[in-house]
Design a protein around this motif. Sequence first.
Motif, PDB file in Angstrom:
ATOM      1  N   LYS A   1       0.659  -1.207   0.074  1.00  0.00           N
ATOM      2  CA  LYS A   1       0.217   0.354  -0.015  1.00  0.00           C
ATOM      3  C   LYS A   1       1.259   1.490  -0.332  1.00  0.00           C
ATOM      4  CE  LYS A   1      -3.480   2.467   2.120  1.00  0.00           C
ATOM      5  NZ  LYS A   1      -4.573   2.594   3.317  1.00  0.00           N
TER       6      LYS A   1
ATOM      7  N   THR B   1      -4.502   3.742  -7.501  1.00  0.00           N
ATOM      8  CA  THR B   1      -5.534   2.640  -7.404  1.00  0.00           C
ATOM      9  C   THR B   1      -6.206   2.321  -8.795  1.00  0.00           C
ATOM     10  OG1 THR B   1      -5.998   3.614  -5.172  1.00  0.00           O
ATOM     11  CG2 THR B   1      -7.682   1.817  -5.979  1.00  0.00           C
TER      12      THR B   1
ATOM     13  N   ASN C   1      -3.848  -0.612 -10.239  1.00  0.00           N
ATOM     14  CA  ASN C   1      -4.944  -1.433  -8.504  1.00  0.00           C
ATOM     15  C   ASN C   1      -3.428  -1.738  -7.901  1.00  0.00           C
ATOM     16  OD1 ASN C   1      -6.747  -3.592  -7.699  1.00  0.00           O
ATOM     17  ND2 ASN C   1      -5.660  -5.168  -9.194  1.00  0.00           N
TER      18      ASN C   1
ATOM     19  N   ALA D   1      -3.200  -0.435  -3.980  1.00  0.00           N
ATOM     20  CA  ALA D   1      -3.647   0.864  -2.491  1.00  0.00           C
ATOM     21  C   ALA D   1      -3.049   2.324  -2.814  1.00  0.00           C
ATOM     22  CB  ALA D   1      -4.162  -0.268  -1.197  1.00  0.00           C
TER      23      ALA D   1
END
Length: 146
Positions: A31, A78, A82, A84
Amino acid sequence: MKNILVAIDEAKYADQLTAQAVEIAKFNNGKIWIIHVTEANTDDYLSREAGPQYIYDKKAEKNKKEAASIKEWAREITQKHNVAAEGLLIEGSVIKSIKKIVEEQNIDLVIAGHRKKNFLYGLFTENKKKDLIDELMIPLLAVPLT
């Protein structure tokens, strides 16, 4: 490296810095936290210095625009990659603010930009990247900015 923090100082370098984070996050299914540290909140009357109201209004409007831009960068990452991502505008001291986010979000890597300065400039200014390394005790990726 599951949690990657990207510290953005100037918007013109955001794409270059976030591109590095995206590559690392894709590899590790991580992330990305995009942050920009700005001056203390102008709505806080205790942080104000004497001066005309329009100066505080202008700073508050600038902070709102910067916060919206950071959230948009995170949304685009995002959607396009793809991965986070979350964007935050943080008010306060750069080193203390980054350290706080690193601790709160269990950040594994900090990505920051680096511009070459001359020797005299370095003598009379603080070295924020060195201070970050000393304070955080986690890897710092300094990306040469073009």
